[in-house]
Design a protein around this motif. Structure first.
Motif, PDB file in Angstrom:
ATOM      1  N   ASP A   1      27.290  -4.948  22.205  1.00  0.00           N
ATOM      2  CA  ASP A   1      28.050  -4.622  23.624  1.00  0.00           C
ATOM      3  C   ASP A   1      29.093  -4.356  24.163  1.00  0.00           C
ATOM      4  O   ASP A   1      30.453  -3.977  23.165  1.00  0.00           O
ATOM      5  CB  ASP A   1      28.596  -6.337  24.113  1.00  0.00           C
TER       6      ASP A   1
ATOM      7  N   LEU B   1      25.261  -3.966  28.514  1.00  0.00           N
ATOM      8  CA  LEU B   1      24.928  -5.299  28.041  1.00  0.00           C
ATOM      9  C   LEU B   1      24.139  -5.430  27.454  1.00  0.00           C
ATOM     10  O   LEU B   1      22.682  -5.488  28.538  1.00  0.00           O
ATOM     11  CB  LEU B   1      25.269  -6.457  28.791  1.00  0.00           C
ATOM     12  N   TRP B   2      23.576  -6.000  25.908  1.00  0.00           N
ATOM     13  CA  TRP B   2      21.985  -5.782  25.731  1.00  0.00           C
ATOM     14  C   TRP B   2      21.048  -7.060  26.350  1.00  0.00           C
ATOM     15  O   TRP B   2      22.459  -8.227  25.766  1.00  0.00           O
ATOM     16  CB  TRP B   2      22.146  -5.299  24.137  1.00  0.00           C
ATOM     17  N   ASN B   3      20.394  -7.063  26.943  1.00  0.00           N
ATOM     18  CA  ASN B   3      19.431  -8.599  26.651  1.00  0.00           C
ATOM     19  C   ASN B   3      19.013  -8.704  25.241  1.00  0.00           C
ATOM     20  O   ASN B   3      17.533  -8.128  25.158  1.00  0.00           O
ATOM     21  CB  ASN B   3      18.215  -8.519  27.489  1.00  0.00           C
ATOM     22  N   ARG B   4      19.437  -9.088  24.308  1.00  0.00           N
ATOM     23  CA  ARG B   4      18.963  -9.589  22.960  1.00  0.00           C
ATOM     24  C   ARG B   4      17.568 -10.073  22.968  1.00  0.00           C
ATOM     25  O   ARG B   4      16.105 -10.709  22.019  1.00  0.00           O
ATOM     26  CB  ARG B   4      19.813  -9.890  22.083  1.00  0.00           C
ATOM     27  N   ASP B   5      17.449 -11.579  24.071  1.00  0.00           N
ATOM     28  CA  ASP B   5      15.838 -12.092  24.169  1.00  0.00           C
ATOM     29  C   ASP B   5      15.200 -11.163  24.406  1.00  0.00           C
ATOM     30  O   ASP B   5      14.260 -11.231  23.461  1.00  0.00           O
ATOM     31  CB  ASP B   5      15.993 -12.403  25.342  1.00  0.00           C
ATOM     32  N   LEU B   6      14.816 -10.101  25.220  1.00  0.00           N
ATOM     33  CA  LEU B   6      14.344  -9.173  25.397  1.00  0.00           C
ATOM     34  C   LEU B   6      13.577  -8.381  24.228  1.00  0.00           C
ATOM     35  O   LEU B   6      12.369  -7.908  23.739  1.00  0.00           O
ATOM     36  CB  LEU B   6      14.362  -8.280  26.443  1.00  0.00           C
TER      37      LEU B   6
ATOM     38  N   PRO C   1      19.076  -1.401  27.803  1.00  0.00           N
ATOM     39  CA  PRO C   1      20.035  -2.684  27.509  1.00  0.00           C
ATOM     40  C   PRO C   1      19.536  -2.904  29.427  1.00  0.00           C
ATOM     41  O   PRO C   1      19.267  -2.807  30.431  1.00  0.00           O
ATOM     42  CB  PRO C   1      21.676  -1.428  28.280  1.00  0.00           C
ATOM     43  N   ASP C   2      20.163  -4.231  29.198  1.00  0.00           N
ATOM     44  CA  ASP C   2      20.106  -5.408  30.295  1.00  0.00           C
ATOM     45  C   ASP C   2      20.691  -4.632  31.463  1.00  0.00           C
ATOM     46  O   ASP C   2      20.980  -4.626  32.942  1.00  0.00           O
ATOM     47  CB  ASP C   2      20.208  -6.872  29.910  1.00  0.00           C
ATOM     48  N   TYR C   3      21.744  -4.319  31.491  1.00  0.00           N
ATOM     49  CA  TYR C   3      22.668  -4.321  32.542  1.00  0.00           C
ATOM     50  C   TYR C   3      23.712  -2.962  31.909  1.00  0.00           C
ATOM     51  O   TYR C   3      24.846  -3.316  30.787  1.00  0.00           O
ATOM     52  CB  TYR C   3      24.025  -5.296  32.670  1.00  0.00           C
TER      53      TYR C   3
END
Length: 98
Positions: A5, A22-27, A37-39
């Motif tokens: 991140d 910001l990475w979406n690690r769950d996905l 990344p999620d964001y």
């Protein structure tokens, strides 16, 4: 590959640019392919400036002028074969139409 991140700030020509990644690690854990990344975006003086699109497979990423959904961006820069995790924020900015 190690995902990081990132949140960085830099001032160029009197303007403050901020990178948020910001990475979406769950996905990522549930996906079989590289996920973006999620964001991920860049702001200029606190306002939306650019969107970042990339994948976690290190094939590069792109930065495009901020635009609303279904609109075409005014500009778009591709960073082929560069790693969004390690490229310095200043190196991204010097290639963009500031």
């Amino acid at each position: 590959m190690k995902l990081k991140d990132r949140k960085e700030k830099i001032t160029i020509g009197g303007n403050v640019y901020e990178l948020t990644l910001l990475w979406n690690r769950d996905l990522l854990c549930r996906s079989a392919v590289g996920m973006p990344p999620d964001y991920a975006h860049i702001t200029k003086n606190g306002k939306n400036f650019a969107l970042i699109g990339c994948s976690s497979n290190l094939n590069g990423f792109f930065v495009a002028a901020f635009h609303l959904a279904l609109e075409k961006p005014n500009w778009r820069m591709t960073f082929e074969y560069l790693n969004i995790n390690t490229i310095p924020f200043k190196d991204i900015l010097v290639r963009l139409p500031l």
